[in-house]
Design an enzyme around this catalytic site. Structure first.
Site, PDB file in Angstrom:
ATOM      1  N   GLY A 158       0.815  -1.221   0.000  1.00 39.13           N
ATOM      2  CA  GLY A 158       0.000   0.000   0.000  1.00 39.13           C
ATOM      3  C   GLY A 158       0.837   1.254   0.000  1.00 39.13           C
ATOM      4  O   GLY A 158       0.470   2.274  -0.580  1.00 39.13           O
ATOM      5  N   ASN A 159       2.014   1.192   0.657  1.00 42.24           N
ATOM      6  CA  ASN A 159       2.887   2.365   0.697  1.00 42.24           C
ATOM      7  C   ASN A 159       3.542   2.639  -0.651  1.00 42.24           C
ATOM      8  O   ASN A 159       4.063   3.727  -0.879  1.00 42.24           O
ATOM      9  CB  ASN A 159       3.947   2.183   1.788  1.00 42.24           C
ATOM     10  CG  ASN A 159       3.375   2.404   3.172  1.00 42.24           C
ATOM     11  OD1 ASN A 159       2.865   3.466   3.462  1.00 42.24           O
ATOM     12  ND2 ASN A 159       3.443   1.398   4.019  1.00 42.24           N
ATOM     13  N   LYS A 209      -1.484  -4.854  13.328  1.00 44.85           N
ATOM     14  CA  LYS A 209      -1.378  -4.363  11.957  1.00 44.85           C
ATOM     15  C   LYS A 209      -1.502  -2.836  11.921  1.00 44.85           C
ATOM     16  O   LYS A 209      -2.561  -2.281  12.201  1.00 44.85           O
ATOM     17  CB  LYS A 209      -2.482  -4.986  11.097  1.00 44.85           C
ATOM     18  CG  LYS A 209      -2.466  -4.553   9.643  1.00 44.85           C
ATOM     19  CD  LYS A 209      -1.277  -5.094   8.909  1.00 44.85           C
ATOM     20  CE  LYS A 209      -1.345  -4.778   7.422  1.00 44.85           C
ATOM     21  NZ  LYS A 209      -0.114  -5.186   6.723  1.00 44.85           N
ATOM     22  N   LYS A 253       6.424 -11.130   5.047  1.00 40.78           N
ATOM     23  CA  LYS A 253       6.787 -11.451   3.659  1.00 40.78           C
ATOM     24  C   LYS A 253       7.526 -12.787   3.602  1.00 40.78           C
ATOM     25  O   LYS A 253       7.287 -13.607   2.706  1.00 40.78           O
ATOM     26  CB  LYS A 253       7.644 -10.328   3.074  1.00 40.78           C
ATOM     27  CG  LYS A 253       6.903  -9.007   2.944  1.00 40.78           C
ATOM     28  CD  LYS A 253       7.831  -7.879   2.573  1.00 40.78           C
ATOM     29  CE  LYS A 253       7.063  -6.585   2.346  1.00 40.78           C
ATOM     30  NZ  LYS A 253       6.167  -6.195   3.441  1.00 40.78           N
TER      31      LYS A 253
END
Length: 312
Positions: A11-12, A128, A274
């Site tokens: 998103g960044n 989160k 990740k």
């Protein structure tokens, strides 16, 4: 037969210093120009993306306008709203890039519900980060007013944290698989998917944000993708990060990564999800490979550019 690639965009990577719609569209236009390289090479793309900054900003807008006649929407609905808006932007910018390249491809955004377990311990431990970075004073003020939790994130300020349960299933999985099998570029599970729980014959939204890397791994498993490509802000994962003996990971096995996880080599809020998502995919799909690299290195899957490559 062309190979399927599930691409996970952060998103960044979409939200720059300009948070306007125009600013985010321009960022996605630049992203799309890089993704089109994979399409030119003949890969079938299934794209998912984060939405942490966007959904957090939307919640602030909802909160600011909240009233009896115009009540704020809950978090699961805000995820759906950003899934739609960001999918719309990406669908248009990627279509533009494809046409510029001289190709013709159909693209569709699928509003995607992702099933989580009501018993997931994440609901008791929000971790989160979403929304903008705040000063400590502003975060404490908001926490006192709303009861929400805030943590310091990457040394850049304080952000609101919400539960992040693991994905169990994807409601629209068969639809996504059918689209991919028919060579239609699919944008799905945006923002990690709309978090829902199964209750008898219906799905109900819950207050959470699913990590987009875990959602991408589950999606890649379901569609039997050849590759999971996680695009982030660095070219590699590292061990001993920011230390004199820092070492970039190039080709690494699942067993090696599990050892590094036990050594706490990866930051909980950034690289660890990740790595864990990559392991989950590689262990689930025979012959699958996962790549962690930057957006500039999308062609790493053909050996063109640096990346951390994870195999079983």
């Amino acid at each position: 037969m062309s190979k399927k690639v599930v691409v996970a965009l952060g998103g960044n990577a979409i939200l720059t210093d300009d948070p306007t719609a125009e600013g985010q569209i321009q960022a996605l236009r630049e992203t799309s120009e890089k993704l089109v390289r994979l399409i030119q090479l003949g890969y079938e793309l299934i794209i998912t993306h984060g939405n942490g900054p966007q959904v957090g900003n939307l919640l602030l807008q909802q909160e600011a306008a909240d009233s009896r006649s115009n009540p704020a929407m809950p978090l699961d609905t805000a995820v759906a709203m950003t899934q739609g808006s960001m999918g719309y932007w990406l669908q248009n910018t990627l279509g533009e890039a494809i046409r510029k390249s001289g190709l013709e491809k159909s693209i569709v955004t699928v509003l995607t519900q992702v099933v989580v377990s009501e018993d997931d311990p994440a609901f008791q431990n929000p971790t989160k980060p979403i929304g903008p970075f705040l000063s400590k004073e502003e975060a404490e003020k908001r926490a006192a007013k709303s009861g929400d939790s805030y943590i310091e994130d990457a040394g850049r300020g304080y952000r609101k944290v919400v539960p992040s349960p693991k994905p169990v299933a994807i409601v629209e999985a068969d639809t996504i698989r059918t689209l991919a099998d028919n060579d239609i570029i699919t944008i799905s599970a945006g923002g990690g998917g709309i978090p829902v729980v199964r209750r008898e014959t219906r799905y109900e939204g819950v207050e959470a944000v699913i990590d987009k890397d875990f959602a991408a791994a589950k999606l890649a498993e379901i569609v039997k993708a050849d590759y999971l490509l996680i695009l982030t802000g660095v070219d590699h994962a590292f061990i001993n990060f920011n230390k004199p003996d820092q070492e970039e990971l190039e080709h690494v096995s699942v067993d090696e990564l599990k050892r590094y996880i036990a050594e706490k080599q990866f930051a909980t809020g950034s690289m660890l999800p990740k790595i864990e998502a990559s392991i989950s995919f590689v262990e689930s799909v025979e012959g699958g490979k996962a790549f962690i690299t930057s957006l500039d290195n999308v062609k790493a899957i053909v050996g063109s550019g640096p990346a951390t490559v994870i195999t079983k």
